[in-house]
Scaffold this motif. Structure first.
Motif, PDB file in Angstrom:
ATOM      1  N   LEU A 121     -29.879  47.421 -47.203  1.00 50.81           N
ATOM      2  CA  LEU A 121     -30.175  47.314 -45.775  1.00 50.81           C
ATOM      3  C   LEU A 121     -29.173  48.120 -44.968  1.00 50.81           C
ATOM      4  O   LEU A 121     -29.537  48.847 -44.035  1.00 50.81           O
ATOM      5  N   ALA A 122     -27.902  47.953 -45.320  1.00 48.05           N
ATOM      6  CA  ALA A 122     -26.848  48.661 -44.591  1.00 48.05           C
ATOM      7  C   ALA A 122     -26.950  50.169 -44.770  1.00 48.05           C
ATOM      8  O   ALA A 122     -26.699  50.937 -43.843  1.00 48.05           O
ATOM      9  N   GLU A 123     -27.341  50.595 -45.972  1.00 43.96           N
ATOM     10  CA  GLU A 123     -27.356  52.023 -46.275  1.00 43.96           C
ATOM     11  C   GLU A 123     -28.609  52.722 -45.771  1.00 43.96           C
ATOM     12  O   GLU A 123     -28.535  53.857 -45.275  1.00 43.96           O
ATOM     13  N   TYR A 124     -29.769  52.061 -45.886  1.00 45.04           N
ATOM     14  CA  TYR A 124     -31.023  52.753 -45.614  1.00 45.04           C
ATOM     15  C   TYR A 124     -31.740  52.305 -44.334  1.00 45.04           C
ATOM     16  O   TYR A 124     -32.659  52.994 -43.869  1.00 45.04           O
ATOM     17  N   CYS A 125     -31.368  51.154 -43.771  1.00 45.20           N
ATOM     18  CA  CYS A 125     -32.129  50.611 -42.633  1.00 45.20           C
ATOM     19  C   CYS A 125     -31.323  50.474 -41.350  1.00 45.20           C
ATOM     20  O   CYS A 125     -31.840  49.979 -40.350  1.00 45.20           O
ATOM     21  N   SER A 126     -30.066  50.874 -41.363  1.00 45.04           N
ATOM     22  CA  SER A 126     -29.189  50.581 -40.225  1.00 45.04           C
ATOM     23  C   SER A 126     -29.628  51.276 -38.940  1.00 45.04           C
ATOM     24  O   SER A 126     -29.316  50.817 -37.846  1.00 45.04           O
ATOM     25  N   LYS A 127     -30.363  52.387 -39.047  1.00 43.69           N
ATOM     26  CA  LYS A 127     -30.750  53.127 -37.846  1.00 43.69           C
ATOM     27  C   LYS A 127     -32.135  52.753 -37.317  1.00 43.69           C
ATOM     28  O   LYS A 127     -32.444  53.038 -36.160  1.00 43.69           O
ATOM     29  N   THR A 128     -32.975  52.132 -38.158  1.00 42.02           N
ATOM     30  CA  THR A 128     -34.363  51.884 -37.744  1.00 42.02           C
ATOM     31  C   THR A 128     -34.710  50.410 -37.590  1.00 42.02           C
ATOM     32  O   THR A 128     -35.673  50.080 -36.905  1.00 42.02           O
TER      33      THR A 128
END
Length: 434
Positions: A121-128
């Motif tokens: 979550l932190a690596e791939y979803c933090s911006k969206t």
């Protein structure tokens, strides 16, 4: 044309056909197939992402076990397999906007899997990611985060027991708007905190089942003090929903929430409170009072525009409800649900309101008095500001006759529908000013 050209004999290759052809083909695939394609090559990955975005564009992802299925927002993708869940976040995490991850402190999922999910979550979803729902205290998500979740606006924490004071909400979720906490019980470690950017707060539960019987009174006071302190630390709140059956309304005493616009309290109300001691809110415009067995409404407002009340316990519109409506002269909308009797008693009170625009009454009566059918159209001639009156009826008898009589008027005109409706009723009739 050279029919012997070797190019005509070459087999088709997904990686070499143009993007439009890839899209047409991939449109037939479900998300599991798109995952497999995404791992094949960079060219297929780009096409698979485009199709995933179009087919599952709302980005609502559920990663859940055998519990709570179907209880929350309907997902676009529902993943039970651990490997597929990780693979999906790795490939399409940047397209996920709403994530619901269900597990109870590793009871249904290994701790290692929870740890990996939070890292992904932190690596791939933090911006969206915009909306996050969890049913477990985060292991690392709030404490060891590398990148802030800059777009998260809503956080729902279900079955919560961990102390929220440990989590740096302000730095990790700088744009947090709504925080919802569903407590399974209050913990002695619960410490209220200030979250300056938060505008909406919802608290549910607050049971004291983990405390001894001898400690119940102290525990209840402990909870009330915590809740009141949480509110005091967040005077910027604009919307507050409290569904805390073990909490008394004393938490509102001497409490200042100058920015509050919407209030929905479910708690123990003091039935002996005097009018002069009622809790006053200067700027609240929306007040919802659901499922209460009370003898008065211990709140006053200066600018209330919308009032919603459930008569579930009383079955009828009690005098204190009518008095409350009457004293709030700026009301534009009144919604009453679970009404068994007393509909006609509402009409004289409505004529006292110069700003009322919309009225909605949900009733479970088998028979609506004929006087009610006549009084509703008369309201429109008596109240010039009234634009809409909606009557939700359950289990109505003589259905065809009632519809025929109601729709004879042209001003106000009456439209109807027969379906589940907002409140699960059988019939919805709406009178509209022409």
């Amino acid at each position: 044309m050279n029919c012997n050209s070797s190019s005509l004999l070459e087999p088709l290759n997904l990686t070499t056909i143009d993007d439009d052809c890839k899209t047409l083909i991939f449109d037939f695939f479900e998300w599991e197939d798109l995952l497999s394609l995404a791992d094949t090559s960079k060219k297929l990955y780009a096409a698979a992402c485009g199709v995933y975005r179009r087919k599952y564009g709302k980005g609502r992802l559920h990663i859940i076990s055998e519990i709570q299925r179907g209880s929350f927002v309907q997902p676009d993708v529902d993943v039970d397999d651990r490997g597929k869940a990780l693979k999906l976040l790795r490939n399409f995490g940047h397209l996920v906007s709403h994530l619901f991850f269900s597990t109870y402190k590793g009871r249904y999922e290994p701790v290692e899997f929870v740890f990996l999910i939070e890292n992904y979550l932190a690596e791939y979803c933090s911006k969206t990611l915009k909306h996050l729902e969890l049913t477990h205290p985060p292991m690392i998500l709030f404490k060891e985060i590398r990148n802030p979740f800059i777009n998260i606006e809503n956080i729902d924490l279900h079955g919560y027991q961990a102390p929220i004071c440990e989590f740096p909400f302000s730095s990790v979720f700088p744009n947090l708007n709504l925080l919802q906490i569903w407590f399974s019980c209050f913990s002695e470690e619960f410490t209220p905190i200030c979250i300056p950017q938060m505008k909406k707060l919802s608290l549910f539960g607050g049971r004291i089942h983990q405390r001894s019987e001898l400690n119940v009174n102290r525990a209840t006071n402990f909870e009330e003090n915590e809740i009141k302190e949480m509110l005091r630390l967040n005077p910027q709140l604009e919307e507050l929903k409290l569904n805390l059956y073990s909490i008394k309304d004393i938490i509102f005493q001497d409490l200042s929430l100058p920015n509050l616009k919407r209030l929905s309290p479910t708690m123990h109300f003091n039935s002996n409170i005097k009018n002069a001691d009622r809790y006053h809110f200067e700027n609240v415009i929306d007040f919802n009072l659901p499922f209460h067995k009370i003898t008065n409404i211990p709140f006053t407002f200066s600018q209330l525009e919308r009032f919603e009340y459930s008569c579930f316990e009383d079955k009828t519109i009690k005098p204190y409800v009518l008095e409350f409506i009457s004293e709030n002269k700026y009301l534009k909308s009144v919604i009453l649900t679970n009404v068994w009797d007393g509909i006609n008693s509402l009409f004289p009170i409505l004529t006292e309101l110069n700003h009322i625009e919309e009225v909605s009454v949900e009733t479970t009566l088998y028979e609506i008095p004929s006087s009610t059918w006549n009084l509703i159209p008369e309201l429109f001639s008596q109240i010039q500001s009234l634009k809409k009156f909606t009557l939700w009826i359950s289990r109505i008898r003589n259905f065809s006759e009632k519809i025929k009589n109601a729709t004879q008027n042209r001003n106000p005109r009456c439209v109807w529908s027969k379906d589940g409706g907002k409140f699960g009723s059988d019939l919805k009739l709406t009178w509209l000013r022409s």
